[in-house]
Scaffold this motif. Structure first.
Motif, PDB file in Angstrom:
ATOM      1  N   GLY A  35       0.798  -1.209   0.000  1.00 22.02           N
ATOM      2  CA  GLY A  35       0.000   0.000   0.000  1.00 22.02           C
ATOM      3  C   GLY A  35       0.833   1.262   0.000  1.00 22.02           C
ATOM      4  N   PHE A  37       0.660   5.116   1.679  1.00 18.04           N
ATOM      5  CA  PHE A  37       0.076   6.020   2.657  1.00 18.04           C
ATOM      6  C   PHE A  37       0.762   7.369   2.500  1.00 18.04           C
ATOM      7  CE2 PHE A  37      -2.430   3.273   5.553  1.00 18.04           C
ATOM      8  CZ  PHE A  37      -2.097   2.049   5.015  1.00 18.04           C
ATOM      9  N   GLU A  46      -2.309   8.762   6.412  1.00 16.78           N
ATOM     10  CA  GLU A  46      -3.570   8.283   5.877  1.00 16.78           C
ATOM     11  C   GLU A  46      -3.369   7.361   4.684  1.00 16.78           C
ATOM     12  OE1 GLU A  46      -5.926  11.579   4.524  1.00 16.78           O
ATOM     13  OE2 GLU A  46      -4.599  12.041   2.852  1.00 16.78           O
ATOM     14  N   PHE A  47      -4.347   6.497   4.519  1.00 13.35           N
ATOM     15  CA  PHE A  47      -4.334   5.546   3.420  1.00 13.35           C
ATOM     16  C   PHE A  47      -4.541   6.259   2.087  1.00 13.35           C
ATOM     17  CE2 PHE A  47      -5.036   1.781   1.064  1.00 13.35           C
ATOM     18  CZ  PHE A  47      -6.145   1.978   0.264  1.00 13.35           C
ATOM     19  N   ALA A  50      -3.955   0.699  -2.262  1.00 12.63           N
ATOM     20  CA  ALA A  50      -3.359  -0.589  -1.947  1.00 12.63           C
ATOM     21  C   ALA A  50      -3.676  -1.593  -3.033  1.00 12.63           C
ATOM     22  CB  ALA A  50      -3.855  -1.103  -0.596  1.00 12.63           C
ATOM     23  N   THR A 108      -6.759  -0.917   4.181  1.00 20.47           N
ATOM     24  CA  THR A 108      -6.725   0.521   4.377  1.00 20.47           C
ATOM     25  C   THR A 108      -6.263   0.905   5.775  1.00 20.47           C
ATOM     26  OG1 THR A 108      -9.017   0.643   5.133  1.00 20.47           O
ATOM     27  CG2 THR A 108      -8.644   0.762   2.763  1.00 20.47           C
ATOM     28  N   ARG A 110      -3.624   1.227   8.665  1.00 21.83           N
ATOM     29  CA  ARG A 110      -2.173   1.406   8.780  1.00 21.83           C
ATOM     30  C   ARG A 110      -1.528   0.308   9.625  1.00 21.83           C
ATOM     31  NH1 ARG A 110      -0.804   6.972  11.440  1.00 21.83           N
ATOM     32  NH2 ARG A 110      -1.484   5.832  13.256  1.00 21.83           N
TER      33      ARG A 110
END
Length: 126
Positions: A35, A37, A46-47, A50, A108, A110
């Motif tokens: 992913g 971020f 924050e996302f 991914a 999503t 972390r």
């Protein structure tokens, strides 16, 4: 453990594009998620996007704020994941981090990710 190295950040004007890459080395998994971020000054990480990968399926996920503008992809030959960012906005300015998870669930989140890169700065000017 997986080592991750991001590249491709920089300064770009609003509406421009950048392509981030994340090179992975070390331990590999048959199923996993990778992913992106981001963290802006004074804000939580924050996302962004991914990609989850199993023997039977591939799935991609995006934050609402980047959907339709960003595309995550994997280059198997180079063992990298990429984030193509188009139509960039000043609010996209942040340090962008690549991360890997041994799970394909809750991508999503972390805390699902065990290994992180050092980050690459993206600055979008208005």
């Amino acid at each position: 453990q997986v080592q991750l190295v991001e590249s491709g950040g920089g300064l770009v004007q609003a509406a421009g594009s950048l392509r981030l890459s994340c090179a992975a080395s070390g331990r590999t998994f048959s199923s996993f998620s990778m992913g992106w971020f981001r963290q802006a000054p004074g804000k939580e990480r924050e996302f962004v996007a991914a990609l989850s990968w199993t023997t039977w399926s591939r799935n991609t996920y995006y934050a609402d704020s980047v959907k339709g503008r960003f595309t995550i992809s994997r280059d198997n030959a180079k063992n990298t994941i990429n984030l193509q960012m188009n139509s960039l906005r000043p609010e996209d300015t942040a340090v962008y981090y690549c991360a890997v998870s041994q799970s394909t669930l809750e991508v999503t989140t972390r805390n699902r990710y065990s290994d992180w890169g050092q980050g690459t700065q993206v600055t979008v000017s208005s």
